[in-house]
Design a protein around this motif. Structure first.
Motif, mmCIF file in Angstrom:
data_model
loop_
_atom_site.group_PDB
_atom_site.id
_atom_site.type_symbol
_atom_site.label_atom_id
_atom_site.label_comp_id
_atom_site.label_asym_id
_atom_site.label_seq_id
_atom_site.Cartn_x
_atom_site.Cartn_y
_atom_site.Cartn_z
ATOM 1 N N MET A 1 -13.058 98.867 20.612
ATOM 2 C CA MET A 1 -12.581 98.385 19.320
ATOM 3 C C MET A 1 -11.627 97.208 19.535
ATOM 4 O O MET A 1 -10.796 97.244 20.443
ATOM 5 N N LYS A 2 -11.776 96.208 18.694
ATOM 6 C CA LYS A 2 -10.888 95.050 18.779
ATOM 7 C C LYS A 2 -10.022 94.982 17.521
ATOM 8 O O LYS A 2 -10.543 95.006 16.411
ATOM 9 N N ILE A 3 -8.723 94.915 17.733
ATOM 10 C CA ILE A 3 -7.782 94.748 16.628
ATOM 11 C C ILE A 3 -7.145 93.370 16.768
ATOM 12 O O ILE A 3 -6.559 93.051 17.813
ATOM 13 N N GLU A 4 -7.277 92.572 15.739
ATOM 14 C CA GLU A 4 -6.626 91.260 15.710
ATOM 15 C C GLU A 4 -5.424 91.346 14.777
ATOM 16 O O GLU A 4 -5.533 91.870 13.667
ATOM 17 N N VAL A 5 -4.298 90.831 15.248
ATOM 18 C CA VAL A 5 -3.059 90.915 14.474
ATOM 19 C C VAL A 5 -2.508 89.520 14.246
ATOM 20 O O VAL A 5 -2.150 88.825 15.203
ATOM 21 N N TRP A 6 -2.481 89.103 12.987
ATOM 22 C CA TRP A 6 -1.833 87.848 12.630
ATOM 23 C C TRP A 6 -0.369 88.141 12.308
ATOM 24 O O TRP A 6 -0.065 89.045 11.505
ATOM 25 N N SER A 7 0.529 87.399 12.933
ATOM 26 C CA SER A 7 1.951 87.641 12.706
ATOM 27 C C SER A 7 2.747 86.390 13.020
ATOM 28 O O SER A 7 2.223 85.432 13.589
ATOM 29 N N ASP A 8 4.014 86.414 12.656
ATOM 30 C CA ASP A 8 4.930 85.331 12.985
ATOM 31 C C ASP A 8 6.158 85.947 13.638
ATOM 32 O O ASP A 8 6.642 87.006 13.191
ATOM 33 N N VAL A 9 6.672 85.303 14.668
ATOM 34 C CA VAL A 9 7.705 85.933 15.496
ATOM 35 C C VAL A 9 9.089 85.964 14.850
ATOM 36 O O VAL A 9 10.002 86.592 15.380
ATOM 37 N N VAL A 10 9.261 85.298 13.699
ATOM 38 C CA VAL A 10 10.534 85.406 12.976
ATOM 39 C C VAL A 10 10.417 86.375 11.802
ATOM 40 O O VAL A 10 11.348 86.498 11.006
ATOM 41 N N CYS A 11 9.297 87.079 11.728
ATOM 42 C CA CYS A 11 9.022 87.978 10.599
ATOM 43 C C CYS A 11 9.441 89.400 10.947
ATOM 44 O O CYS A 11 8.800 90.048 11.789
ATOM 45 N N PRO A 12 10.503 89.921 10.322
ATOM 46 C CA PRO A 12 10.958 91.282 10.656
ATOM 47 C C PRO A 12 9.926 92.355 10.354
ATOM 48 O O PRO A 12 9.828 93.356 11.069
ATOM 49 N N PHE A 28 -3.931 108.229 18.869
ATOM 50 C CA PHE A 28 -5.361 107.987 18.707
ATOM 51 C C PHE A 28 -6.082 108.348 19.999
ATOM 52 O O PHE A 28 -5.732 107.859 21.080
ATOM 53 N N ASP A 29 -7.088 109.192 19.901
ATOM 54 C CA ASP A 29 -7.775 109.708 21.087
ATOM 55 C C ASP A 29 -8.485 108.631 21.898
ATOM 56 O O ASP A 29 -8.709 108.811 23.101
ATOM 57 N N HIS A 30 -8.861 107.530 21.252
ATOM 58 C CA HIS A 30 -9.630 106.491 21.947
ATOM 59 C C HIS A 30 -8.798 105.229 22.173
ATOM 60 O O HIS A 30 -9.358 104.120 22.251
ATOM 61 N N ALA A 31 -7.497 105.391 22.316
ATOM 62 C CA ALA A 31 -6.612 104.226 22.462
ATOM 63 C C ALA A 31 -6.979 103.377 23.674
ATOM 64 O O ALA A 31 -6.811 102.147 23.661
ATOM 65 N N GLY A 32 -7.497 104.003 24.707
ATOM 66 C CA GLY A 32 -7.865 103.264 25.911
ATOM 67 C C GLY A 32 -9.020 102.307 25.703
ATOM 68 O O GLY A 32 -9.275 101.434 26.546
ATOM 69 N N GLU A 33 -9.727 102.456 24.592
ATOM 70 C CA GLU A 33 -10.864 101.593 24.290
ATOM 71 C C GLU A 33 -10.506 100.494 23.286
ATOM 72 O O GLU A 33 -11.385 99.769 22.819
ATOM 73 N N VAL A 34 -9.212 100.381 22.977
ATOM 74 C CA VAL A 34 -8.763 99.411 21.972
ATOM 75 C C VAL A 34 -8.181 98.173 22.649
ATOM 76 O O VAL A 34 -7.361 98.270 23.557
ATOM 77 N N GLU A 35 -8.625 97.024 22.192
ATOM 78 C CA GLU A 35 -8.075 95.741 22.645
ATOM 79 C C GLU A 35 -7.345 95.092 21.476
ATOM 80 O O GLU A 35 -7.914 94.924 20.407
ATOM 81 N N LEU A 201 -3.410 104.994 11.609
ATOM 82 C CA LEU A 201 -4.193 106.019 12.291
ATOM 83 C C LEU A 201 -5.495 106.298 11.547
ATOM 84 O O LEU A 201 -6.568 106.411 12.168
ATOM 85 N N ALA A 202 -5.427 106.370 10.231
ATOM 86 C CA ALA A 202 -6.638 106.606 9.435
ATOM 87 C C ALA A 202 -7.624 105.453 9.597
ATOM 88 O O ALA A 202 -8.845 105.671 9.671
ATOM 89 N N THR A 203 -7.128 104.250 9.673
ATOM 90 C CA THR A 203 -8.013 103.086 9.836
ATOM 91 C C THR A 203 -8.620 103.069 11.239
ATOM 92 O O THR A 203 -9.799 102.715 11.412
ATOM 93 N N LEU A 204 -7.846 103.446 12.233
ATOM 94 C CA LEU A 204 -8.385 103.565 13.597
ATOM 95 C C LEU A 204 -9.525 104.570 13.645
ATOM 96 O O LEU A 204 -10.582 104.321 14.231
ATOM 97 N N GLU A 205 -9.320 105.717 13.002
ATOM 98 C CA GLU A 205 -10.344 106.765 12.991
ATOM 99 C C GLU A 205 -11.594 106.278 12.249
ATOM 100 O O GLU A 205 -12.732 106.524 12.675
ATOM 101 N N LYS A 206 -11.389 105.576 11.141
ATOM 102 C CA LYS A 206 -12.521 105.071 10.347
ATOM 103 C C LYS A 206 -13.310 104.040 11.144
ATOM 104 O O LYS A 206 -14.556 104.062 11.166
ATOM 105 N N ALA A 207 -12.596 103.133 11.806
ATOM 106 C CA ALA A 207 -13.268 102.102 12.596
ATOM 107 C C ALA A 207 -14.008 102.712 13.777
ATOM 108 O O ALA A 207 -15.110 102.272 14.124
ATOM 109 N N ALA A 208 -13.437 103.728 14.366
ATOM 110 C CA ALA A 208 -14.075 104.399 15.512
ATOM 111 C C ALA A 208 -15.346 105.119 15.079
ATOM 112 O O ALA A 208 -16.336 105.176 15.818
ATOM 113 N N ALA A 209 -15.338 105.663 13.871
ATOM 114 C CA ALA A 209 -16.504 106.399 13.364
ATOM 115 C C ALA A 209 -17.645 105.465 12.986
ATOM 116 O O ALA A 209 -18.785 105.869 12.965
#
Length: 209
Positions: A1-12, A28-35, A201-209
């Protein structure tokens, strides 16, 4: 699974979201498969380099509220961050143009250090009151995470990875992101904002399924 995170480093809220994602992955049981891939976004691309003001002053002017009210806003975010184990000092945080910080993050990604420098930049901006558009500060932060000093300096003194940063920002807009943090799971599911751990966590499970 690939998770892309858009963020800014001054954003709390981005740092809070990063920490909540980490907590969710720990459950998450499959955390080792997440990039996780960090993408660039600028909350204020018009911010002039070196024109650093206290963020509280900026918020006061932006929203037209008294300084005390802007400080109270910062204190509320600080309290929420503390719940995730983050010790903010937003009374010291400074506005900054983050374009070069994002370029440095793209360089760090080529060495497998994107998460490390992302973490270090958040700490510098939100905990230590550093100006993260200052070249010397960024050079030091780069070496803090074991990037070669000469290569860091070469990146900062030129325009390397500028197109990558702009590309990330265009892509965020194309995906409908008007603010950050913004999390995309396998280009199928999206989370906008620093949602509760259970939502991640719910989104991780949904994406994994």
């Amino acid at each position: 699974m690939k998770i892309e995170v858009w963020s800014d480093v001054v954003c709390p809220w981005c740092y809070i979201g990063k920490r909540r994602l980490r907590h969710a992955l720990a459950r998450f049981d499959h955390a080792g498969e997440v990039e996780v891939t960090w993408r660039s976004f600028q909350l204020d691309p018009t911010q002039r380099r070196g024109d650093n003001r206290l963020t509280t002053e900026m918020l006061s002017g932006k929203y037209g509220v008294p300084a005390a009210e802007a400080s109270a806003m910062q204190e509320r975010v600080t309290a929420i961050a503390a719940e995730e184990g983050l010790t903010y000092h937003l009374d010291k945080s400074l506005t900054a143009n983050t374009f070069d910080a994002h370029r440095l993050t793209h360089f760090a990604a080529t060495r497998g250090l994107a998460d490390d420098i992302h973490e270090r930049l958040f700490q510098a901006a939100l905990m230590e009151g550093e100006a993260v558009d200052d070249t010397e500060t960024l050079a030091r932060i780069g070496t803090d995470v074991d990037l070669p000093a000469d290569e860091v300096r070469k990146v900062l003194d030129g325009d390397a990875y500028a197109d990558d940063v702009r590309g990330d920002i265009r892509e965020a807009r194309a995906l409908g992101a008007n603010g950050v943090p913004f999390f995309v799971f396998d280009r199928t599911y999206g989370i906008s904002g620093a949602q509760p751990i259970e939502v991640f966590l719910a989104t991780l499970e949904k994406a994994a399924a």
